[in-house]
Write a protein that holds these residues in place. Structure first.
Motif, short mmCIF file in Angstrom:
data_model
loop_
_atom_site.label_atom_id
_atom_site.label_comp_id
_atom_site.label_asym_id
_atom_site.label_seq_id
_atom_site.Cartn_x
_atom_site.Cartn_y
_atom_site.Cartn_z
N LEU A 186 0.85 -1.18 0.00
CA LEU A 186 0.00 0.00 0.00
C LEU A 186 0.89 1.23 0.00
CD1 LEU A 186 -2.35 -1.06 2.96
CD2 LEU A 186 -2.75 -1.48 0.52
N ILE A 187 0.41 2.31 -0.61
CA ILE A 187 1.09 3.59 -0.47
C ILE A 187 0.24 4.48 0.44
CG2 ILE A 187 2.30 3.46 -2.68
CD1 ILE A 187 0.20 5.50 -3.77
N LEU A 188 0.91 5.33 1.19
CA LEU A 188 0.24 6.30 2.04
C LEU A 188 0.53 7.68 1.48
CD1 LEU A 188 1.64 4.07 4.48
CD2 LEU A 188 -0.52 4.99 5.32
N VAL A 189 -0.52 8.42 1.18
CA VAL A 189 -0.36 9.71 0.52
C VAL A 189 -1.07 10.80 1.31
CG1 VAL A 189 -0.21 8.63 -1.75
CG2 VAL A 189 -2.43 9.41 -0.92
N ASN A 190 -0.59 12.03 1.13
CA ASN A 190 -1.29 13.16 1.75
C ASN A 190 -2.37 13.67 0.79
OD1 ASN A 190 0.04 14.72 -0.19
ND2 ASN A 190 1.63 15.42 1.23
N ALA A 191 -3.06 14.73 1.20
CA ALA A 191 -4.17 15.23 0.39
C ALA A 191 -3.72 15.72 -0.99
CB ALA A 191 -4.89 16.35 1.13
N GLY A 192 -2.44 16.07 -1.11
CA GLY A 192 -1.91 16.52 -2.39
C GLY A 192 -1.43 15.39 -3.28
N GLY A 193 -1.54 14.15 -2.81
CA GLY A 193 -1.14 13.00 -3.61
C GLY A 193 0.33 12.66 -3.52
N GLU A 194 1.06 13.29 -2.59
CA GLU A 194 2.47 12.94 -2.41
C GLU A 194 2.60 11.67 -1.59
OE1 GLU A 194 6.49 14.60 -0.13
OE2 GLU A 194 4.82 15.95 -0.52
N VAL A 195 3.43 10.76 -2.04
CA VAL A 195 3.64 9.51 -1.32
C VAL A 195 4.48 9.79 -0.07
CG1 VAL A 195 4.57 7.17 -1.42
CG2 VAL A 195 3.52 8.19 -3.46
N GLY A 223 2.98 -0.20 8.21
CA GLY A 223 3.58 0.83 7.37
C GLY A 223 3.93 2.06 8.17
N TYR A 224 4.40 3.08 7.46
CA TYR A 224 4.85 4.30 8.12
C TYR A 224 4.50 5.52 7.28
CZ TYR A 224 7.47 0.98 10.89
OH TYR A 224 7.79 -0.08 11.72
N ILE A 225 4.29 6.62 7.97
CA ILE A 225 4.11 7.92 7.33
C ILE A 225 5.29 8.79 7.75
CG2 ILE A 225 2.69 10.00 7.14
CD1 ILE A 225 0.28 8.24 7.91
N ARG A 226 6.11 9.16 6.79
CA ARG A 226 7.26 10.01 7.08
C ARG A 226 6.83 11.47 7.25
NH1 ARG A 226 12.38 8.52 6.25
NH2 ARG A 226 12.86 10.64 5.55
N ASP A 227 7.59 12.22 8.03
CA ASP A 227 7.30 13.65 8.26
C ASP A 227 5.84 13.83 8.69
OD1 ASP A 227 9.95 14.40 7.48
OD2 ASP A 227 9.33 14.17 5.39
N TYR A 228 5.42 13.00 9.59
CA TYR A 228 4.02 12.94 9.98
C TYR A 228 3.54 14.22 10.66
CZ TYR A 228 -0.20 11.37 12.43
OH TYR A 228 -1.49 11.25 12.91
N ASN A 229 2.40 14.71 10.19
CA ASN A 229 1.72 15.86 10.79
C ASN A 229 0.33 15.40 11.18
OD1 ASN A 229 0.30 18.18 11.40
ND2 ASN A 229 1.09 19.37 9.68
N PRO A 230 0.01 15.34 12.47
CA PRO A 230 -1.29 14.81 12.90
C PRO A 230 -2.49 15.63 12.42
CG PRO A 230 -0.13 15.83 14.74
CD PRO A 230 0.86 15.75 13.61
N GLN A 231 -2.24 16.85 11.94
CA GLN A 231 -3.34 17.68 11.44
C GLN A 231 -3.57 17.51 9.93
OE1 GLN A 231 -2.22 21.63 12.72
NE2 GLN A 231 -3.08 21.33 14.77
N THR A 232 -2.74 16.70 9.30
CA THR A 232 -2.86 16.45 7.86
C THR A 232 -3.61 15.15 7.61
OG1 THR A 232 -0.79 17.60 7.35
CG2 THR A 232 -1.55 15.98 5.73
N THR A 260 -6.94 6.63 9.94
CA THR A 260 -7.48 7.18 11.18
C THR A 260 -6.38 7.19 12.24
OG1 THR A 260 -8.23 5.00 11.92
CG2 THR A 260 -9.79 6.34 10.67
N SER A 261 -6.63 7.88 13.33
CA SER A 261 -5.60 8.01 14.37
C SER A 261 -6.21 7.83 15.75
CB SER A 261 -4.93 9.38 14.29
OG SER A 261 -3.99 9.53 15.33
N SER A 262 -5.45 7.15 16.61
CA SER A 262 -5.87 6.97 18.01
C SER A 262 -4.78 7.38 18.97
CB SER A 262 -6.25 5.50 18.25
OG SER A 262 -5.14 4.66 17.98
N VAL A 263 -3.82 8.15 18.48
CA VAL A 263 -2.70 8.60 19.32
C VAL A 263 -2.83 10.09 19.60
CG1 VAL A 263 -1.16 6.83 18.40
CG2 VAL A 263 -1.20 9.08 17.35
#
Length: 214
Positions: A138-147, A176-185, A205-208
């Motif tokens: 799976l890929i994890l992307v932000n709202a702008g479509g960046e992986v 998996g992992y999200i690099r440069d993670y921003n909890p508001q994104t 989703t987030s529970s942290v």
């Protein structure tokens, strides 16, 4: 026995002994999935010591060797999955998307750190396509479509396997992992398999807690 076997073999002359703890039929599968979990963190460039320590007691040694393997594109770095991170999803597979009826649930499990010290998030969950097959990654992307990261199947989830009538030891659970993670994104998931991305997305989703860990 898996992509990361050579790397761990290079840092330890002592074999990993799981004898007596698991039936022989699933011992090899369990060790393989632990190796895949460690490899997933390394591909993402994340220092998840909990995962790496399952296979070697001094993760710093693994991180040092993994840096060399990444530069030389050895083992888990040979397929170039690490090169996907930071690019637009439209640049993968020539922008080919296909409906695969992707279903699942992916959530932030805990906060970790990238190798460069920036925040990262460990995500876990499950995913299935057409209710019959498990995507390779799976890929994890932000709202702008960046992986922002990758997830791979590394866990046997018996409840999911029963629900969708999958093989008993199918690895339907993902890490998996999200690099440069921003909890508001907001972050989203697509399957990336068979030279295409799924048109369907899953929202992470987030529970942290909202604040990044130190």
């Amino acid at each position: 026995m898996g992509e990361v076997a050579d790397l761990f073999g290079a840092v330890s002359a002592t074999p990993f002994d799981f004898s007596g703890t698991l039936p022989g039929s699933c011992m090899g599968k369990t060790v393989h999935l632990i190796m895949e979990s460690a490899a997933t963190s390394l591909i993402n460039g994340v220092c998840d010591t909990d995962m790496v320590a399952q296979m070697y007691p001094t993760p710093a040694t693994v991180y040092s060797l993994a840096k060399q393997y990444r530069q030389r594109r050895f083992d888990m770095f040979a397929d170039g999955l690490q090169d996907w991170i930071g690019v637009s999803e439209t640049n993968l597979f020539g922008g080919h998307y296909k409906s695969v009826e992707l279903k699942g649930s992916i959530a932030v499990q805990s906060l970790v750190r990238c190798a460069n010290g920036t925040p990262a998030a460990r995500v876990t969950g499950w995913a299935i396509e057409r209710e019959t097959s498990i995507p390779k990654q799976l890929i994890l992307v932000n709202a702008g479509g960046e992986v922002c990261g990758l997830a791979r199947s590394t866990e046997i989830r018996t409840n999911i396997n029963r629900q969708y009538k999958l093989p008993k030891f199918a690895a339907s659970g993902f890490l998996g992992y999200i690099r440069d993670y921003n909890p508001q994104t907001p972050y989203f998931v697509r399957s990336a398999d068979d030279n295409r991305l799924s048109t369907e997305t899953l929202r992470v989703t987030s529970s942290v807690p909202m604040a990044a860990s130190n």
